[in-house]
Design a protein around this motif. Structure first.
Motif, PDB file in Angstrom:
ATOM      1  N   SER A   1      16.426   1.268 -34.877  1.00  0.00           N
ATOM      2  CA  SER A   1      15.680   0.983 -33.729  1.00  0.00           C
ATOM      3  C   SER A   1      16.242  -0.191 -33.093  1.00  0.00           C
ATOM      4  CB  SER A   1      14.621   1.292 -33.221  1.00  0.00           C
ATOM      5  OG  SER A   1      14.104   0.391 -34.369  1.00  0.00           O
ATOM      6  N   ARG A   2      16.444  -0.513 -31.333  1.00  0.00           N
ATOM      7  CA  ARG A   2      16.668  -1.231 -30.906  1.00  0.00           C
ATOM      8  C   ARG A   2      15.429  -1.782 -30.165  1.00  0.00           C
ATOM      9  NH1 ARG A   2      21.944   0.706 -29.036  1.00  0.00           N
ATOM     10  NH2 ARG A   2      23.567   0.086 -30.524  1.00  0.00           N
ATOM     11  N   GLY A   3      14.138  -1.691 -30.239  1.00  0.00           N
ATOM     12  CA  GLY A   3      12.812  -2.103 -29.807  1.00  0.00           C
ATOM     13  C   GLY A   3      12.030  -0.644 -30.394  1.00  0.00           C
ATOM     14  N   PRO A   4      10.980   0.162 -29.821  1.00  0.00           N
ATOM     15  CA  PRO A   4      10.334   1.015 -30.291  1.00  0.00           C
ATOM     16  C   PRO A   4      10.849   2.233 -31.241  1.00  0.00           C
ATOM     17  CG  PRO A   4       9.247   0.440 -27.986  1.00  0.00           C
ATOM     18  CD  PRO A   4      10.593  -0.150 -28.443  1.00  0.00           C
ATOM     19  N   VAL A   5      10.439   2.117 -32.387  1.00  0.00           N
ATOM     20  CA  VAL A   5      10.760   3.531 -32.942  1.00  0.00           C
ATOM     21  C   VAL A   5      10.346   4.633 -33.141  1.00  0.00           C
ATOM     22  CG1 VAL A   5      10.086   2.740 -35.738  1.00  0.00           C
ATOM     23  CG2 VAL A   5      12.195   3.400 -34.985  1.00  0.00           C
ATOM     24  N   GLN A   6       8.869   4.498 -32.911  1.00  0.00           N
ATOM     25  CA  GLN A   6       7.928   5.545 -32.901  1.00  0.00           C
ATOM     26  C   GLN A   6       7.597   6.189 -34.217  1.00  0.00           C
ATOM     27  OE1 GLN A   6       8.014   8.071 -29.035  1.00  0.00           O
ATOM     28  NE2 GLN A   6       9.236   6.763 -28.478  1.00  0.00           N
ATOM     29  N   SER A   7       8.170   5.904 -35.144  1.00  0.00           N
ATOM     30  CA  SER A   7       8.128   6.832 -36.870  1.00  0.00           C
ATOM     31  C   SER A   7       8.126   5.424 -37.495  1.00  0.00           C
ATOM     32  CB  SER A   7       9.011   7.832 -36.742  1.00  0.00           C
ATOM     33  OG  SER A   7      10.662   6.686 -36.632  1.00  0.00           O
ATOM     34  N   VAL A   8       7.732   4.227 -37.207  1.00  0.00           N
ATOM     35  CA  VAL A   8       7.676   3.644 -38.346  1.00  0.00           C
ATOM     36  C   VAL A   8       6.464   2.409 -37.654  1.00  0.00           C
ATOM     37  CG1 VAL A   8       8.031   1.665 -39.938  1.00  0.00           C
ATOM     38  CG2 VAL A   8       9.247   3.622 -39.219  1.00  0.00           C
ATOM     39  N   LEU A   9       4.554   2.685 -37.579  1.00  0.00           N
ATOM     40  CA  LEU A   9       4.229   2.286 -37.147  1.00  0.00           C
ATOM     41  C   LEU A   9       2.911   2.048 -38.221  1.00  0.00           C
ATOM     42  CD1 LEU A   9       3.508   5.586 -35.132  1.00  0.00           C
ATOM     43  CD2 LEU A   9       4.292   3.579 -34.650  1.00  0.00           C
ATOM     44  N   LEU A  10       2.494   0.495 -37.827  1.00  0.00           N
ATOM     45  CA  LEU A  10       1.265   0.129 -38.486  1.00  0.00           C
ATOM     46  C   LEU A  10      -0.073   0.851 -37.659  1.00  0.00           C
ATOM     47  CD1 LEU A  10      -0.313  -1.457 -41.101  1.00  0.00           C
ATOM     48  CD2 LEU A  10      -0.148  -3.305 -39.266  1.00  0.00           C
ATOM     49  N   LEU A  11      -0.614   1.470 -38.260  1.00  0.00           N
ATOM     50  CA  LEU A  11      -1.744   2.764 -37.232  1.00  0.00           C
ATOM     51  C   LEU A  11      -3.471   1.498 -37.544  1.00  0.00           C
ATOM     52  CD1 LEU A  11      -1.182   6.395 -37.467  1.00  0.00           C
ATOM     53  CD2 LEU A  11      -0.760   4.277 -35.765  1.00  0.00           C
TER      54      LEU A  11
ATOM     55  N   GLY B   1       9.486  -1.270 -35.518  1.00  0.00           N
ATOM     56  CA  GLY B   1      10.473  -1.449 -35.062  1.00  0.00           C
ATOM     57  C   GLY B   1      10.619  -2.603 -32.942  1.00  0.00           C
ATOM     58  N   GLU B   2       9.691  -2.379 -32.859  1.00  0.00           N
ATOM     59  CA  GLU B   2       9.485  -3.149 -31.445  1.00  0.00           C
ATOM     60  C   GLU B   2       8.796  -4.742 -31.566  1.00  0.00           C
ATOM     61  OE1 GLU B   2       6.994  -2.834 -27.514  1.00  0.00           O
ATOM     62  OE2 GLU B   2       5.824  -2.261 -29.255  1.00  0.00           O
ATOM     63  N   ALA B   3       7.822  -4.580 -32.985  1.00  0.00           N
ATOM     64  CA  ALA B   3       7.658  -5.888 -33.611  1.00  0.00           C
ATOM     65  C   ALA B   3       8.635  -7.013 -33.952  1.00  0.00           C
ATOM     66  CB  ALA B   3       6.602  -6.426 -34.239  1.00  0.00           C
ATOM     67  N   TRP B   4       9.580  -6.104 -34.778  1.00  0.00           N
ATOM     68  CA  TRP B   4      10.531  -6.884 -35.293  1.00  0.00           C
ATOM     69  C   TRP B   4      11.549  -7.082 -33.466  1.00  0.00           C
ATOM     70  CZ3 TRP B   4      12.968  -8.944 -38.659  1.00  0.00           C
ATOM     71  CH2 TRP B   4      13.789  -9.563 -39.332  1.00  0.00           C
ATOM     72  N   ARG B   5      12.107  -6.375 -33.087  1.00  0.00           N
ATOM     73  CA  ARG B   5      12.696  -6.976 -31.957  1.00  0.00           C
ATOM     74  C   ARG B   5      11.652  -7.633 -31.042  1.00  0.00           C
ATOM     75  NH1 ARG B   5      18.197  -5.328 -29.713  1.00  0.00           N
ATOM     76  NH2 ARG B   5      17.483  -5.655 -27.455  1.00  0.00           N
ATOM     77  N   ASN B   6      10.501  -7.892 -30.645  1.00  0.00           N
ATOM     78  CA  ASN B   6       9.771  -9.110 -30.499  1.00  0.00           C
ATOM     79  C   ASN B   6      10.110 -10.183 -31.117  1.00  0.00           C
ATOM     80  OD1 ASN B   6       9.130  -7.155 -28.412  1.00  0.00           O
ATOM     81  ND2 ASN B   6       7.394  -6.942 -29.148  1.00  0.00           N
ATOM     82  N   LEU B   7      10.684 -10.467 -32.543  1.00  0.00           N
ATOM     83  CA  LEU B   7       9.767 -11.510 -33.175  1.00  0.00           C
ATOM     84  C   LEU B   7      11.407 -11.852 -33.041  1.00  0.00           C
ATOM     85  CD1 LEU B   7       9.059 -12.911 -34.944  1.00  0.00           C
ATOM     86  CD2 LEU B   7       9.581 -11.755 -37.215  1.00  0.00           C
ATOM     87  N   THR B   8      12.955 -11.564 -32.880  1.00  0.00           N
ATOM     88  CA  THR B   8      14.653 -11.758 -33.276  1.00  0.00           C
ATOM     89  C   THR B   8      15.130 -11.294 -32.334  1.00  0.00           C
ATOM     90  OG1 THR B   8      14.759 -10.011 -34.206  1.00  0.00           O
ATOM     91  CG2 THR B   8      13.366 -11.426 -35.704  1.00  0.00           C
ATOM     92  N   GLY B   9      14.861 -10.309 -31.260  1.00  0.00           N
ATOM     93  CA  GLY B   9      15.660 -10.469 -30.329  1.00  0.00           C
ATOM     94  C   GLY B   9      17.302  -9.478 -30.616  1.00  0.00           C
TER      95      GLY B   9
END
Length: 273
Positions: A75-85, A165-173
């Protein structure tokens, strides 16, 4: 000798495997389906020739495998299917228990990398989140992947949703690559032409699936709790390429894994020759 190919049993790879399994892309190999962790074990044991696998599986045994060029799942942002709930804000999970699906290796490693970056140290236990919730048990936090994450992402008892996926993108770009396609080096040495032909079929299927993504969304929605519009939103966030930016993201992930002691060393990336 029939080439054995592993298929992740999740909807996110439908655009690649549907053209193959429906006969749109011709092939002569056998397909074995399973969760990423099972395919990792089969590849490690030499029981598959080519497989979709967790990106961390390649990092653990780079001497065993070649990477198939130009194909991945990420993913290049939110992946929606890998979530910490979580039932509480993530920063309050220090010392708390997180239930991690046994089906995942890469996502669990990514969560550990992110929590280390955030200086949060929880306790991890392996379990089946869906089964736990069905009995009324409510762990403080759960890491869900694949179709389970899509089904549980709006669970009312877990108001805090962290998309990894979104957290990784926010951390690293950078994009995050959850899965790659790998080839057994010994299989390639024994039967290189057949392996190349199988890899070519996978790449042709990827191209067909991306060109017909609207039809894939409609097909995926038939066996999911998501509507066709929601499924299109999901597929729109996925990456099936392994280009320079994706390779940079994967390399940085390996560097973070090594820095935190989760793998011994950063592996060199060896593609199918």
């Amino acid at each position: 000798m029939t080439v054995r190919i592993g298929k992740i049993g999740y909807l996110n790879v439908l655009p690649i495997y549907h053209p193959i399994e429906s006969g749109i892309i011709g092939h002569g190999f056998s397909i074995v389906s399973g969760p990423p962790s099972a395919l990792n074990r089969l590849m490690d044991a030499g029981q598959l020739d080519i497989s979709a696998a967790s990106s961390i599986e390649y990092a653990r045994h780079p001497e065993k495998y070649y990477l198939v060029p130009d194909i991945a799942i990420g993913s290049r942002g939110p992946v929606q299917s890998v979530l910490l709930l979580s039932r509480c804000p993530v920063e309050e999970l220090h010392g708390q228990t997180i239930v991690v699906s046994a089906q995942t290796h890469t996502s669990a490693a990514l969560l550990r990398v992110l929590l280390a970056e955030w200086q949060i140290e929880p306790t991890f236990v392996t379990g089946d989140a869906t089964a736990m919730l069905s009995t009324g048990h409510r762990p403080q936090a759960i890491l869900c992947i694949g179709d389970e994450a899509l089904n549980l992402r709006f669970h009312p008892d877990y108001p805090v949703r962290t998309d990894l996926g979104e957290a990784w993108r926010n951390l690293t770009g950078l994009p995050f690559i959850f899965g790659v396609w790998i080839v057994q080096r010994t299989s390639f040495e024994r039967n290189g032409p057949a392996i190349r032909q199988a890899c070519a079929a996978l790449l042709a299927a990827k191209c067909w699936g991306e060109s017909n993504i609207a039809a894939m969304c409609a097909l995926a929605a038939e066996s999911s709790c998501l509507s066709q519009a929601e499924m299109c939103s999901y597929f729109d966030g996925l990456v099936y390429d392994l280009g320079p930016e994706e390779i940079a993201g994967m390399t940085l992930f390996y560097q973070r894994l090594a820095h935190n002691g989760f793998i011994d060393a950063v592996p060199a990336l060896h593609f199918l020759p």
